[in-house]
Design a protein around this motif. Structure first.
Motif, mmCIF file in Angstrom:
data_model
loop_
_atom_site.group_PDB
_atom_site.id
_atom_site.type_symbol
_atom_site.label_atom_id
_atom_site.label_comp_id
_atom_site.label_asym_id
_atom_site.label_seq_id
_atom_site.Cartn_x
_atom_site.Cartn_y
_atom_site.Cartn_z
ATOM 1 N N PRO A 187 0.816 -1.224 0.000
ATOM 2 C CA PRO A 187 0.000 0.000 0.000
ATOM 3 C C PRO A 187 0.849 1.272 0.000
ATOM 4 N N LEU A 188 1.940 1.281 0.774
ATOM 5 C CA LEU A 188 2.792 2.470 0.820
ATOM 6 C C LEU A 188 3.514 2.691 -0.506
ATOM 7 N N SER A 218 0.917 15.208 2.392
ATOM 8 C CA SER A 218 2.080 14.958 3.249
ATOM 9 C C SER A 218 1.836 13.918 4.331
ATOM 10 N N VAL A 219 0.603 13.714 4.782
ATOM 11 C CA VAL A 219 0.344 12.741 5.850
ATOM 12 C C VAL A 219 -0.520 11.582 5.358
ATOM 13 N N ALA A 220 -0.443 11.305 4.062
ATOM 14 C CA ALA A 220 -1.205 10.179 3.518
ATOM 15 C C ALA A 220 -0.655 8.840 4.001
ATOM 16 N N VAL A 231 -5.365 3.583 -0.712
ATOM 17 C CA VAL A 231 -4.458 4.617 -1.220
ATOM 18 C C VAL A 231 -5.201 5.914 -1.528
ATOM 19 N N LEU A 232 -6.236 5.857 -2.348
ATOM 20 C CA LEU A 232 -6.954 7.071 -2.725
ATOM 21 C C LEU A 232 -7.660 7.689 -1.522
ATOM 22 N N GLU A 233 -8.200 6.847 -0.663
ATOM 23 C CA GLU A 233 -8.866 7.345 0.535
ATOM 24 C C GLU A 233 -7.864 8.047 1.457
#
Length: 331
Positions: A187-188, A218-220, A231-233
């Motif tokens: 995911p990262l 920046s904090v995803a 990811v999109l969320e």
């Protein structure tokens, strides 16, 4: 008094964010209880300072909430409270280096293996290419880059999880952190690819849009690790958290960038002290390669811990509670 299978407690609303439907209540026992708007059983709008009755749970969640009175907020009646404090840049930096100090063995041990070792392989390939073995050198560099990529995002998952646990007073073992790093690698990585493409296109469009996108997203990565979002969320979650604080986030990014340059210059000075240039095969070739390894190890730890501290600050300021507790809503 018992109700709904539990003891009723009185408390006071600390925060409530209409956008997320989440908030916090300070109970009469001085503990902080988190709640979701679906647990509110009255129609009065929630504002800071309202007295409520609720049923507390063992995991510090408030359920079956009844508002006892309506309280006007400082900026007008009926306006929801979305912040419990002001963003403090110094507090973010302090938390960054506090968590690095407290988890030094985990962070630097993992970074040495996952980032330092692949960086050394890349340095070996570079030195081989410079000194005559171009084909072997480039293949070695490519292999090192692949392992570096894997290690970097595994490290990011490890550091974020251990740091957020530490902010909430929970210890994390190397094994626990490593398990999170393995689970969150893909995911990262996917998040990094999308973010890099988005920011890259933004930087091509006169730079400023790229900076804005970098700040917004920046904090995803902590949203992926802590809240287990897609990811999109997670990108949207980062946009929501940074809204209203983007100049603060930009300032923090500038500080960390300058710090990275300072680290690089300080470590690189060792190579310069030996004399000669990197590309001419002089004796300081290996010193420069080793310097690059050290810089990568330090930068990876500081960047990952800094993102975790920023995420914690934004969630505390906007939602009034620690991320690990709030993340229970998404489990």
């Amino acid at each position: 008094v018992r109700a709904f299978g539990g003891m009723i407690m009185r408390g006071e609303v600390l925060t409530f964010d209409q956008a997320t439907g989440m908030g916090a209540i300070l109970g009469d026992d001085t503990a902080r209880y988190l709640f979701n708007v679906t647990q509110v059983r009255t129609s009065l709008p929630l504002t800071r300072g309202q007295k409520v009755d609720f049923v507390p749970s063992a995991d510090l969640q408030a359920t079956e909430i009844f508002v006892l009175q309506s309280v006007a907020s400082p900026s007008g009646a009926g306006q929801a409270v979305s912040r419990s404090d002001q963003f403090d840049l110094g507090r973010v930096i302090q938390r960054t280096f506090t968590t690095i100090r407290e988890n030094a063995a985990i962070f630097f041990g993992a970074s040495t293996v996952m980032v330092g070792a692949p960086s050394a392989v890349m340095g070996l390939g570079q030195s081989t290419a410079v000194t005559g073995g171009a084909a072997v050198g480039f293949l070695t560099m490519a292999a090192g880059w692949v392992f570096y990529l894997v290690g970097l995002y595994m490290l990011q998952g490890m550091v974020v999880k251990a740091a957020v646990n530490g902010f909430n007073g929970k210890a994390t073992s190397f094994g626990q952190a490593f398990d999170v790093g393995v689970k969150m690698f893909l995911p990262l990585l996917g998040l990094a690819i999308i973010a890099a493409l988005g920011a890259g296109l933004g930087y091509l469009a006169l730079i400023v849009p790229g900076v804005i996108i970098s700040v917004m997203w920046s904090v995803a990565s902590p949203a992926v690790v802590v809240e287990k979002r897609g990811v999109l969320e997670s990108l949207q979650r980062s946009r929501d958290l940074t809204r209203g604080y983007r100049w603060n986030v930009f300032g923090l990014m500038v500080i960390y960038m300058l710090l990275s340059w300072i680290i690089g210059a300080a470590v690189g000075a060792l190579g310069l002290a030996t004399g000669g240039g990197f590309l001419d095969g002089s004796p300081n070739l290996w010193v420069n390669a080793a310097s690059g390894v050290v810089v990568n190890i330090l930068s990876a730890v500081v960047a990952s811990a800094g993102v975790a501290a920023l995420y914690y600050e934004l969630r505390t300021v906007k939602e009034g509670a620690g991320p690990e507790a709030l993340a229970a809503v998404f489990d």
